[in-house]
Enzyme design. Structure first.
Site, PDB file in Angstrom:
ATOM      1  N   SER A 294      13.281  11.664 -26.699  1.00 40.23           N
ATOM      2  CA  SER A 294      13.249  12.933 -27.415  1.00 40.23           C
ATOM      3  C   SER A 294      11.834  13.485 -27.346  1.00 40.23           C
ATOM      4  CB  SER A 294      13.658  12.729 -28.868  1.00 40.23           C
ATOM      5  OG  SER A 294      12.655  11.993 -29.538  1.00 40.23           O
ATOM      6  N   LYS A 295      11.668  14.651 -27.891  1.00 42.87           N
ATOM      7  CA  LYS A 295      10.373  15.328 -27.834  1.00 42.87           C
ATOM      8  C   LYS A 295       9.221  14.460 -28.347  1.00 42.87           C
ATOM      9  CE  LYS A 295      10.440  19.420 -25.999  1.00 42.87           C
ATOM     10  NZ  LYS A 295       9.653  19.622 -24.769  1.00 42.87           N
ATOM     11  N   ARG A 296       9.541  13.617 -29.312  1.00 48.93           N
ATOM     12  CA  ARG A 296       8.433  12.842 -29.891  1.00 48.93           C
ATOM     13  C   ARG A 296       7.864  11.814 -28.917  1.00 48.93           C
ATOM     14  NH1 ARG A 296      11.048   7.937 -31.645  1.00 48.93           N
ATOM     15  NH2 ARG A 296      13.210   8.525 -31.440  1.00 48.93           N
TER      16      ARG A 296
END
Length: 630
Positions: A405-407
């Site tokens: 994910s983006k993180r």
RNA sequence: GGCCCGUUCGUCUAUCGGUUAGGACACCAGGUUUUCAACCUGGUAAGAGGGGUUCGACUCCCCUACGGGCUGCCA
């Protein structure tokens, strides 16, 4: 004759040495494991392999320590057995009688020959278990499994399994343009590309843009750009799935005409209340439309969807090249919507129609589509089409093992280019992630094409490991030709938003490439190390360089400069000249290298001082020395 | 909830019924050295847990645990 492995009690150190040096002997006792293994290994031929060290610095001395097994390791394609065998070679159930109508969903149990007629020791269980016995007439099948193999028990037999239908391979990548190109998607594309290219087949690109609200032209452009950077070229034009909507609707109507689909007039509210009731009663929430068998004469004049009339008996089996044989009971699969009430096709219908029309033979995609595959197979059957070969590959996870994910930072492919990873290294790493070919780690594109097969793909999700990515990228940079590197570096600079190279900088970079490429893991790294040749006089010195150039050091440089003027500009001569000055001063080369480094680069971390001199040339080197000499 | 998939060193993986469970990256130690790297040598490190089948199980079967997917008129 040296003792063989089996005759010693080994420490781990000895074990290692033995692997490295001891010859394999045939004189061990037959039960010696090491010997048995060696026999197996020896049986296979030796393939040339690309060795970075060997390539860059041919040094016979170093070869002495090569791991003997590394060179004669059996290739997966030469292994005699294993779960990695492609389905077409895998015995479906070894020893099964042809009359047998029942099969264990995944594998047959192995039972001793003398166990005929007894209960399966392995599983007495409720699962369908095919007894493997030499006497098929006495096959025993568990009572609860006595379910006739009905006509609706459909099996997704890959077309490739039928020898008479050997077709050229056609694969496709079908991203939906709702965002950037995900690193996991990039790997899926890569697998499809290598597979097709390695078999002289076609690799097609289809943009799945049927979700009109979320699809954007920007995302499509980003995907094409990303694939282009990765070096994945597709055959023909990228096609838009949305453009084929009339054809999709046509197929839906044909299924209707064939009686394999029906009009469903249920509203969203109807469906919702059905599900609520099902939940409350603990029943399956799969929607069962009351319109399935309603006489068309009694249809209302209202909006409707077209649903597939999916078989309710039997099971649908996917013969997946990665996941094995996966069975879904048909009562677990509902009558999915094929055509929405607004006349547009759903994804489930559109993929099948497009894959069929495009002649796709191998569907390689993320394993989030495994369940979908069963539904899609039902459409293939409804239309009487050949089912393609399926390979559902596991998704990639972030370094923490969680879904990407983006993180996790870099998730979009374009970010990797901006971080300076070379495309070749990226391809190598991504190919190796979740796929293996013996112990091979570093390989070229042509080796990948030759070796890649669906059977080598693992079934567990793999994590991204940036350290390994970097390591591999470093090897690829080092192995690349200087001239090939330059355009890639320029593309990187542009992608990273850095200023483009001037003519002078480009020349300088090319001159120094021979030493720069060996020490860089990424282009970012390389540019940083190339700084000395990219900057022009007067140099700005950083704090440490300033410190290195104390008055004494500047004095030495002053003494060195005229000597350098007389040196012929070869590495040997330069080394001799500097060494002579150092010796005259009674100091080591190390002491002198510091100030030299600072004067030539304005930094204390640089390539070798002699490499810098050679790259900069006589004139520039002397000018920089004079600048800093006291 | 139901169905489906997965689980070997920290990470990617090899082995696929008999191995001392191998390699690579990372890490640690030593060496080389002209800084940083690179390179060389050595080392630490793994079969999720429990049953079963077998002479023998990481490998086959079952259960459990954990992770993931699907369960949409999203793709």
């Amino acid at each position: 004759m040296r003792p063989h492995a089996c005759q010693q009690k080994a420490t781990s150190r000895q074990r290692h040495q033995r692997r490295q040096k001891l010859p394999r002997l045939g004189s061990c006792p037959p039960q010696c494991h090491a010997n048995q293994r060696d026999q197996r290994h020896r049986a296979v031929d030796q393939r040339p392999r690309l060795d970075r060290r060997q390539k860059i610095r041919p040094d016979p001395q170093r070869q002495r320590h090569r791991h003997p097994q590394r060179q004669i390791h059996p290739r997966p394609d030469q292994r005699s057995a294993g779960r990695r065998q492609p389905a077409e070679q895998r015995p479906r159930h070894a020893g099964a009688h042809p009359d047998t109508a029942f099969a264990h969903p995944r594998r047959a149990h192995r039972i001793r020959d003398d166990a005929v007629g007894q209960v399966c020791h392995a599983c007495f269980s409720a699962r369908p278990c095919l007894r493997i016995t030499p006497k098929p007439s006495r096959l025993m099948v568990s009572e609860r499994l006595t379910r006739p193999m009905s006509d609706t028990t459909a099996q997704a037999r890959p077309a490739e399994d039928r020898p008479s239908q050997a077709r050229p391979v056609v694969t496709r990548f079908a991203p939906s343009p709702t965002g950037y190109l995900h690193i996991g998607g990039a790997r899926t594309a890569l697998f499809n590309w290598i597979y097709a290219r390695g078999r002289g087949g076609k690799f097609l690109l289809r943009i799945e843009d049927t979700d009109r609200d979320r699809s954007t032209p920007e995302a499509t452009a980003a995907i094409l750009k990303g694939l282009t950077w990765l070096g994945l070229d597709w055959d023909g034009e990228a096609v838009s799935q949305f453009a084929g909507r009339d054809r999709h609707a046509e197929v839906a109507r044909e299924m209707l005409a064939r009686g394999n689909a029906y009009k469903c007039f249920a509203t969203q509210d109807d469906i919702e209340s059905f599900r609520e009731a099902a939940r409350a009663e603990g029943r399956s929430t799969l929607y069962q439309s009351p319109w399935r068998d309603v006489d068309p004469a009694r249809h209302p004049d209202a909006p409707y969807v077209i649903r597939l009339k999916a078989p309710r008996e039997g099971a649908t089996v996917i013969d997946d090249q990665v996941q094995g044989e996966v069975t879904f009971r048909n009562d677990q699969l509902d009558d999915m919507v094929c055509l929405r009430s607004d006349g547009t096709p759903t994804y489930m219908l559109a993929v099948v129609v497009d894959d069929h029309d495009m002649g796709v033979t191998h569907v390689i995609r993320g394993d989030d589509h495994l369940t979908n595959a069963a539904r899609q197979v039902q459409i293939y059957h409804a239309m009487g089409w050949d089912v393609p070969v399926f390979a559902h590959i596991p998704l990639i996870h972030g370094p923490d093992g969680k879904k990407l994910s983006k993180r996790h930072g870099a998730v979009g492919l374009e970010e990797y280019q901006a971080m300076g990873y070379p495309a070749a290294g990226m391809r190598n790493y991504l190919t190796r992630l979740g796929w293996s070919h013996g112990d091979d780690e570093f390989f070229t594109d042509s080796q990948a094409r030759e070796w890649f097969d669906l059977g080598g793909i693992g079934r567990a999700p793999a994590r991204l490991d940036f350290k390994k990515l970097e390591n591999l990228c470093g090897q690829h940079i080092a192995a690349s030709a200087d001239a090939e590197l330059l355009p890639e570096i320029e593309a990187y600079l542009s992608a990273a938003g850095l200023p483009a190279l001037t003519e002078t900088q480009r020349d300088g970079l090319l001159r120094g490439m021979y030493c720069l490429k060996e020490r860089a893991k990424t282009f970012t790294d390389l540019i940083e190390k190339a700084r000395f040749v990219l900057v022009s006089r007067p140099l700005d010195l950083d704090e440490k360089a300033e410190k290195a150039l104390d008055p004494v050091s500047r004095g030495i440089l002053m003494e060195l400069t005229p000597q350098m003027q007389n040196a012929s500009w070869t590495r040997n001569d330069l080394e001799a000249t500097v060494a002579a000055v150092a010796e005259a001063r009674g100091m080591g080369l190390g002491k002198l290298a510091g100030p030299l480094r600072a004067a030539l680069a304005g930094r204390t971390v640089t390539p070798s001082v002699f490499d810098m001199m050679l790259t900069l040339g006589r004139e520039e080197t002397l000018a920089r020395l004079v600048d800093q000499a006291a």
